[in-house]
Design a protein around this motif. Sequence first.
Motif, mmCIF file in Angstrom:
data_model
loop_
_atom_site.group_PDB
_atom_site.id
_atom_site.type_symbol
_atom_site.label_atom_id
_atom_site.label_comp_id
_atom_site.label_asym_id
_atom_site.label_seq_id
_atom_site.Cartn_x
_atom_site.Cartn_y
_atom_site.Cartn_z
ATOM 1 N N LYS A 204 -5.819 -6.568 0.351
ATOM 2 C CA LYS A 204 -4.524 -6.063 0.811
ATOM 3 C C LYS A 204 -3.704 -5.484 -0.345
ATOM 4 N N LYS A 205 -3.845 -6.110 -1.522
ATOM 5 C CA LYS A 205 -2.964 -5.666 -2.616
ATOM 6 C C LYS A 205 -3.304 -4.245 -3.100
ATOM 7 N N LYS A 206 -4.445 -3.731 -2.691
ATOM 8 C CA LYS A 206 -4.812 -2.361 -3.079
ATOM 9 C C LYS A 206 -4.460 -1.330 -2.001
ATOM 10 N N ALA A 207 -3.987 -1.821 -0.836
ATOM 11 C CA ALA A 207 -3.828 -0.917 0.316
ATOM 12 C C ALA A 207 -2.864 0.243 0.027
ATOM 13 N N ARG A 208 -1.767 -0.057 -0.654
ATOM 14 C CA ARG A 208 -0.779 0.995 -0.887
ATOM 15 C C ARG A 208 -1.321 2.036 -1.875
ATOM 16 N N LEU B 68 -14.197 1.045 1.026
ATOM 17 C CA LEU B 68 -13.101 0.082 1.154
ATOM 18 C C LEU B 68 -13.487 -1.066 2.071
ATOM 19 N N ASP B 69 -12.831 -2.219 1.870
ATOM 20 C CA ASP B 69 -12.886 -3.233 2.932
ATOM 21 C C ASP B 69 -11.710 -2.955 3.884
ATOM 22 N N ARG B 70 -11.639 -3.705 4.982
ATOM 23 C CA ARG B 70 -10.611 -3.394 5.991
ATOM 24 C C ARG B 70 -9.207 -3.538 5.434
ATOM 25 N N GLU B 71 -9.025 -4.559 4.569
ATOM 26 C CA GLU B 71 -7.669 -4.804 4.045
ATOM 27 C C GLU B 71 -7.200 -3.658 3.150
ATOM 28 N N ALA B 72 -8.083 -3.190 2.303
ATOM 29 C CA ALA B 72 -7.692 -2.094 1.405
ATOM 30 C C ALA B 72 -7.445 -0.806 2.183
ATOM 31 N N ALA B 73 -8.035 -0.719 3.392
ATOM 32 C CA ALA B 73 -7.870 0.483 4.224
ATOM 33 C C ALA B 73 -6.674 0.370 5.170
ATOM 34 N N SER B 74 -5.969 -0.770 5.104
ATOM 35 C CA SER B 74 -5.012 -1.081 6.174
ATOM 36 C C SER B 74 -3.777 -0.190 6.190
ATOM 37 N N GLU B 75 -3.516 0.557 5.127
ATOM 38 C CA GLU B 75 -2.340 1.446 5.161
ATOM 39 C C GLU B 75 -2.725 2.920 5.294
ATOM 40 N N LEU B 76 -3.999 3.172 5.610
ATOM 41 C CA LEU B 76 -4.435 4.563 5.783
ATOM 42 C C LEU B 76 -4.064 5.058 7.177
ATOM 43 N N GLU B 77 -3.392 6.190 7.225
ATOM 44 C CA GLU B 77 -2.994 6.769 8.519
ATOM 45 C C GLU B 77 -4.201 7.186 9.353
ATOM 46 N N MET B 78 -5.240 7.700 8.678
ATOM 47 C CA MET B 78 -6.372 8.293 9.394
ATOM 48 C C MET B 78 -7.569 7.348 9.458
ATOM 49 N N THR C 228 -3.236 -1.330 -8.879
ATOM 50 C CA THR C 228 -2.164 -1.336 -7.868
ATOM 51 C C THR C 228 -1.165 -0.212 -8.150
ATOM 52 N N ASN C 229 -1.122 0.268 -9.380
ATOM 53 C CA ASN C 229 -0.232 1.391 -9.706
ATOM 54 C C ASN C 229 -0.930 2.748 -9.570
ATOM 55 N N GLY C 230 -2.154 2.732 -9.045
ATOM 56 C CA GLY C 230 -2.866 3.988 -8.801
ATOM 57 C C GLY C 230 -3.723 4.455 -9.962
ATOM 58 N N HIS C 231 -3.793 3.673 -11.065
ATOM 59 C CA HIS C 231 -4.600 4.163 -12.194
ATOM 60 C C HIS C 231 -6.090 4.122 -11.866
#
Length: 260
Positions: free
Chosen positions: A200-204, A233-243, A135-138
């Motif tokens: 969802k928790k990975k979306a950001r 990705l699943d849909r939730e993890a992709a939910s904050e992607l602009e493109m 979740t911190n991008g590592h």
Amino acid sequence: MEIIIQPDSLQASQVAARIVARLVEDKPRAVLGFATGSTPLPLYRELVRMHRESGLDLSAATTFNLDEYVGISPAHPSSYHSYMWAHLFSHVNIAKGRINIPDGLTRDIPAYCRQYEQAIHSAGGIDIQILGIGTNGHIGFNEPTSSLSSRTRIKTLTEESRRHTAAGFGGPEGVPTHVITMGLGTIMDSRMCLLLAFGKKKARAVARAVEGPVTAMVPGSVLQMHPRTVVVLDREAASELEMAGYYTWVYDHKPDWQRY
Ligand code: PGA
């Protein structure tokens, strides 16, 4: 980067497994880089299924794992050695002598890390590196501010990472403070990177890594500089992607010869 968005983690993992299986079919002596954590579990289940039901043969492959806790014996139930045997190695036909996982009990960590790098090099380099993202991008245990050109070395875990794995160690206090992890430079040397993220928790973290600036504050963002990274990705993890709409359109319009 190629971004593949699937309805759920199972379908996403099936795509990832097909990518791995095709590589091994084309190159039986492939060098596979493996990750641990909850994310690759459905991928490993699918590889086991393919081995049992469709003849996926891993007998000539070599493997390197990303990381291991320092001070934890391979037999510890929450070691990454235990994880890999429980979820993959006991169920497929990879030769034991070609499995490489960092040794958390090594006495001389810097020398050991140099040997690990040398072993990857001697094996011909990693053909495909499986990755999760924190979740911190590592990626691996390259926590934020890791050098983008780092090699295998000791790292100190963040509080967030220690909390994430607390259950396996009887609470956050029991989680080792240090790990041995491949560096970002090590990962970047792989011929292909396959990053998986679900929920969802990975979306950001996914949005920052894929569409944000390349920065050591989001170690996964270094993959933007990699010539061949596939992000599944699943849909939730992709939910904050602009493109996201574009990525889906691209995937749906791949020429036949490019399909997985
Ligand atoms: P997870 O961990 O797969 O358990 O979410 C990923 C990571 O921290 O790299």
